[in-house]
Write an enzyme that holds these catalytic residues in place. Sequence first.
Site, PDB file in Angstrom:
ATOM      1  N   ARG A  40     -33.258 -20.948 -36.467  1.00  0.00           N
ATOM      2  CA  ARG A  40     -33.641 -22.365 -36.523  1.00  0.00           C
ATOM      3  C   ARG A  40     -34.109 -22.868 -35.160  1.00  0.00           C
ATOM      4  O   ARG A  40     -35.005 -23.719 -35.068  1.00  0.00           O
ATOM      5  CB  ARG A  40     -32.474 -23.194 -37.043  1.00  0.00           C
ATOM      6  N   ASP A  75     -25.016 -20.702 -41.941  1.00  0.00           N
ATOM      7  CA  ASP A  75     -24.529 -22.039 -41.621  1.00  0.00           C
ATOM      8  C   ASP A  75     -24.586 -22.949 -42.842  1.00  0.00           C
ATOM      9  O   ASP A  75     -25.206 -22.621 -43.853  1.00  0.00           O
ATOM     10  CB  ASP A  75     -25.353 -22.643 -40.481  1.00  0.00           C
ATOM     11  N   ARG A 124     -22.538 -14.664 -41.441  1.00  0.00           N
ATOM     12  CA  ARG A 124     -22.214 -16.015 -41.895  1.00  0.00           C
ATOM     13  C   ARG A 124     -23.438 -16.908 -41.783  1.00  0.00           C
ATOM     14  O   ARG A 124     -24.046 -17.024 -40.712  1.00  0.00           O
ATOM     15  CB  ARG A 124     -21.046 -16.599 -41.109  1.00  0.00           C
TER      16      ARG A 124
END
Length: 249
Positions: A194, A51, A49
């Site tokens: 990130r 974001d 998945r």
Amino acid sequence: MRYFIELSYNGTNYHGWQNQPNSISVQEVLEKALSTILGETITVMGAGRTDAGVHAKQLFAHMDTDVAFKIDTLQYKLNSFLPNDVAIQSIFKVKPDAHARFHATSRAYVYRIALRKSPFNFDQTYFLKQSLDIDKLNQATKILFDYTDFQCFSKSNTDVHTYNCDIMEAKWEVVEDEIHFTIKADRFLRNMVRAIVGTLINIGVGKLEVNDMHTIIQSKNRSEAGYSVPAKGLYLIKVEYPDTIKLND
């Protein structure tokens, strides 16, 4: 029959890949298109998945259906039906137990940092005004290979059983007017890439020293690591599988 669907998407207008109760997702858009064209309710399982706001140049999802169709025709119809920011690259038959998520052997991401302001890539890159020391960035990046537990880069309150990841590749390089960070691993934690990029930027601009990377990772504490860079600069670029999952026509 089980099929793998290879797709790419610009994540700007989506709340990530996975279905959300009150927000539009790429999974929802794909399932709606498949269900409409095939005439039955289709659910898909993605390789992972992404974001909200994260893009994918390559992501795989699997689906099950007994409806007969020509693969080329289905791909054409899907690309006609789907919005312009989602594209189907290929569809192929796989073994009944092939799983888009669990059978993936590696995933690779690239994070794009723009070195100068541009009206053409502002929603697809992170424009950073400070100068980055590429040598320091790559020195600090090499420290990642000394570890497997990356809890310090994981989003809090996740339901994972382990924070261990096997990082296979990681590097920084200048690409025209951008700096790219590429990383490949067997798996990634939520928000991990990130957070790594934000931490390395702090080293690249001189806020932290290269060896601080050891202290941060050993702390296993998210608050010790750097900030999470904006989603818009992150791309899932490759997901790999063993050849054995495919069915021969």
